[in-house]
Design an enzyme around this catalytic site. Structure first.
Site, PDB file in Angstrom:
ATOM      1  N   CYS A  23       5.896   3.067   0.467  1.00 45.93           N
ATOM      2  CA  CYS A  23       5.876   2.106  -0.636  1.00 45.93           C
ATOM      3  C   CYS A  23       6.111   2.875  -1.929  1.00 45.93           C
ATOM      4  O   CYS A  23       6.628   3.986  -1.901  1.00 45.93           O
ATOM      5  CB  CYS A  23       4.586   1.288  -0.652  1.00 45.93           C
ATOM      6  SG  CYS A  23       3.076   2.181  -1.065  1.00 45.93           S
ATOM      7  N   ARG A  29       0.140  -0.753  -0.335  1.00 40.99           N
ATOM      8  CA  ARG A  29       0.787  -1.321   0.850  1.00 40.99           C
ATOM      9  C   ARG A  29       0.930  -0.344   2.008  1.00 40.99           C
ATOM     10  O   ARG A  29       0.501  -0.645   3.131  1.00 40.99           O
ATOM     11  CB  ARG A  29       2.163  -1.884   0.476  1.00 40.99           C
ATOM     12  CG  ARG A  29       2.076  -3.033  -0.511  1.00 40.99           C
ATOM     13  CD  ARG A  29       3.427  -3.421  -1.027  1.00 40.99           C
ATOM     14  NE  ARG A  29       3.965  -2.357  -1.890  1.00 40.99           N
ATOM     15  CZ  ARG A  29       5.199  -2.339  -2.366  1.00 40.99           C
ATOM     16  NH1 ARG A  29       6.047  -3.297  -2.050  1.00 40.99           N
ATOM     17  NH2 ARG A  29       5.606  -1.367  -3.156  1.00 40.99           N
TER      18      ARG A  29
END
Length: 169
Positions: A23, A29
């Site tokens: 990410c 994430r």
């Protein structure tokens, strides 16, 4: 676009597999996906054969733990979020890992674009293949819950694909 039913790229080392999750900053994430996928692989008996790592395309969080909201979301769902430390993606990872999964199209472009071994994480999402994992960093807690839902179902699909590829333990 791929789906969970698509065969993953062959392992570079027979019987072993390595997945890199990417990410932007490696604090929301990709570490959430890392923790969930590692847990799913452990449950499936594949943890000793599949390596999972995560990184960010930017280096400003290197060495830091994951975002407190991401960690709290994982902890509330029963995962251990304490071991993560952010690291930066290196171009050598493209040759070191069997599969590189980017969280969004910008991350995908930052790692050199799609190829047989590089794709979007949600290309393997059984519900909405080809979508992006939205960055929850500037939003509220509900964004982290949304990411966790996407990550869990996609991690299940990736685990099932790895079981087909590597064989069940």
């Amino acid at each position: 676009m791929t789906t969970a039913e698509t065969v993953l790229p062959a392992p570079r080392t027979p019987g072993r597999y390595s997945v890199a999750l990417v990410c932007l900053g490696n604090i929301c994430r990709s570490p959430m996906a890392d923790v969930v996928l590692a847990a799913r692989l452990e449950e499936a008996g594949l943890a000793d054969r599949v390596r999972v790592v995560s990184s960010g395309t930017g280096g400003w969080h290197v060495g830091n733990p994951m975002d407190e909201r991401a960690a709290a979301t994982l902890t509330a769902a029963g995962y251990d979020a304490t071991r993560h430390r952010a690291q930066q993606f290196a171009p050598t990872w493209l040759d070191e890992h069997d599969l590189v999964l980017a969280m969004d199209r910008s991350n995908l472009a930052d790692v050199g674009g799609a190829s047989e071994r590089v794709m979007l994480f949600r290309d393997l999402d059984p519900v909405a293949p080809g979508g992006e994992v939205p960055d929850p960093y500037y939003g509220g807690d509900d964004g982290f819950e949304e990411v966790l839902d996407m990550v869990e179902r996609t991690a299940d699909a990736i685990t099932a694909a790895l079981q087909r590829l590597l064989g069940r333990p």
